[in-house]
Scaffold this motif. Structure first.
Motif, PDB file in Angstrom:
ATOM      1  N   THR A 213      -1.994   1.516  -4.501  1.00 24.29           N
ATOM      2  CA  THR A 213      -1.775   3.127  -4.095  1.00 24.29           C
ATOM      3  C   THR A 213      -2.182   3.486  -2.754  1.00 24.29           C
ATOM      4  OG1 THR A 213      -3.970   3.503  -5.007  1.00 24.29           O
ATOM      5  CG2 THR A 213      -2.362   3.429  -6.784  1.00 24.29           C
ATOM      6  N   SER A 214      -3.014   2.733  -1.926  1.00 25.54           N
ATOM      7  CA  SER A 214      -3.276   3.198  -0.990  1.00 25.54           C
ATOM      8  C   SER A 214      -2.310   2.918   0.407  1.00 25.54           C
ATOM      9  CB  SER A 214      -4.612   2.239  -0.165  1.00 25.54           C
ATOM     10  OG  SER A 214      -4.389   1.082   0.019  1.00 25.54           O
ATOM     11  N   SER A 215      -2.097   3.511   1.583  1.00 24.23           N
ATOM     12  CA  SER A 215      -1.409   3.024   2.675  1.00 24.23           C
ATOM     13  C   SER A 215      -1.864   1.780   2.918  1.00 24.23           C
ATOM     14  CB  SER A 215      -1.563   4.216   3.796  1.00 24.23           C
ATOM     15  OG  SER A 215      -2.997   4.222   4.307  1.00 24.23           O
ATOM     16  N   VAL A 216      -1.003   1.156   3.733  1.00 24.00           N
ATOM     17  CA  VAL A 216      -1.288  -0.321   4.517  1.00 24.00           C
ATOM     18  C   VAL A 216      -2.226  -0.269   5.424  1.00 24.00           C
ATOM     19  CG1 VAL A 216      -0.427  -2.182   5.490  1.00 24.00           C
ATOM     20  CG2 VAL A 216       1.100  -1.165   3.609  1.00 24.00           C
ATOM     21  N   ASN A 217      -3.540  -0.479   5.195  1.00 24.09           N
ATOM     22  CA  ASN A 217      -4.547  -0.599   6.138  1.00 24.09           C
ATOM     23  C   ASN A 217      -5.523  -1.344   6.060  1.00 24.09           C
ATOM     24  OD1 ASN A 217      -7.368   0.890   4.961  1.00 24.09           O
ATOM     25  ND2 ASN A 217      -5.421   1.605   3.878  1.00 24.09           N
ATOM     26  N   SER A 223      -3.585  -4.780   0.928  1.00 29.52           N
ATOM     27  CA  SER A 223      -2.525  -3.728   1.050  1.00 29.52           C
ATOM     28  C   SER A 223      -1.141  -4.391   1.811  1.00 29.52           C
ATOM     29  CB  SER A 223      -2.723  -2.301   1.369  1.00 29.52           C
ATOM     30  OG  SER A 223      -3.451  -2.496   2.994  1.00 29.52           O
ATOM     31  N   LYS A 226       1.912  -5.567   0.545  1.00 28.89           N
ATOM     32  CA  LYS A 226       3.236  -4.772   0.161  1.00 28.89           C
ATOM     33  C   LYS A 226       4.468  -4.926   1.125  1.00 28.89           C
ATOM     34  CE  LYS A 226       0.541  -1.066  -0.511  1.00 28.89           C
ATOM     35  NZ  LYS A 226       0.164   0.002  -0.713  1.00 28.89           N
ATOM     36  N   THR A 227       4.120  -5.158   2.469  1.00 29.08           N
ATOM     37  CA  THR A 227       5.199  -5.395   3.288  1.00 29.08           C
ATOM     38  C   THR A 227       5.873  -6.707   3.536  1.00 29.08           C
ATOM     39  OG1 THR A 227       3.744  -6.411   5.203  1.00 29.08           O
ATOM     40  CG2 THR A 227       3.639  -3.665   4.906  1.00 29.08           C
TER      41      THR A 227
END
Length: 247
Positions: A213-217, A223, A226-227
């Motif tokens: 649920t978080s941004s990629v950071n 996270s 997810k890319t």
């Protein structure tokens, strides 16, 4: 976001499903190029997946295995050694083409240089990558370094990571956990052609929720997965609880 999420009712079924995905990728690589290269995770979360993987009819003599991380200064004889973990639970049970281990003993920089040389001979086909309670991948604790080009590096473990190792029973107290470890770096992990992530148990539910649920950071290291162009995330009902509720 190119992610496949598979939720199993139990950790045992999760392991069966994750192992089937790993075996499928390995067999395809062997069929296509005559060999395969594999990265394996360790820790309590990987027990079921490794056990299930042993049941697959893979041409292991065509597979080279690397592993992700190891504690700095910890002898292989220690119960928490990841070299010991992999040798006892996997390497001793199959006939691999080769197995390359992270060593935290002796000249660590020389060990890293030699391992990097072997690792970068060819692309890695499958990375089996877990997620820690603090969202780490390998020992890349938050805030993780997403930019380094190094294959492995020495870093200092954060307190939550060290507490996880105690909670899993590897050490008697936080003071017993080494403060530093050698880890495969984030960009090197992301270079795997396929990533299979097995994350069972309720202690990982918060990390799973934040990862998705978080941004990629860098404060949620996982996270970044997810890319990846082919990320397969295997959960059980317990680890998926904050995403989907109790099933």
């Amino acid at each position: 976001m190119n992610i496949r999420i598979n939720v199993a009712p139990t950790s045992q079924e999760l392991g069966i499903r994750a192992a089937a995905a790993v075996a499928g990728y390995l067999k395809a690589a062997i069929e296509d190029q005559g060999c395969a290269r594999l990265i394996l995770s360790t820790g309590a979360s990987q027990f079921e997946t490794l056990e299930a993987l042993l049941n697959h009819d893979v041409a292991w003599d065509k597979v080279e295995m690397f592993h992700l991380d190891e504690y700095a200064g910890l002898p292989e004889s220690h119960p928490a050694s990841f070299r010991r973990y992999l040798k006892e639970r996997f390497v001793s049970k199959v006939s691999l083409k080769a197995a390359y281990f992270v060593s935290g003993e002796g000249d660590i920089e020389a060990n890293i240089a030699e391992l990097t040389k072997e690792l970068r001979q060819a692309p890695i086909d499958v990375g089996v990558i877990g997620i820690g309670e603090n969202g780490h991948i390998a020992f890349n604790d938050p805030p993780a370094d997403f930019d380094t080009q190094e294959a492995y590096k020495v870093l200092t473990l954060d307190e939550r990571c060290r507490k996880q190792q105690v909670g899993e029973g590897w050490f008697a107290s936080v003071d017993d956990v080494p403060k530093q470890a050698i880890t495969m770096c984030v960009k090197q992990i992301m270079a795997c052609r396929h990533i299979v992530t097995a994350v069972p148990h309720s202690v990982k539910a918060e990390a799973v929720y934040k990862t998705i649920t978080s941004s990629v950071n860098p404060t949620v290291p996982a996270s970044i997965l997810k890319t990846h162009p082919d990320w397969n995330l295997f959960l059980d009902d317990a680890s998926a609880a904050q995403l989907f509720g109790v099933r």
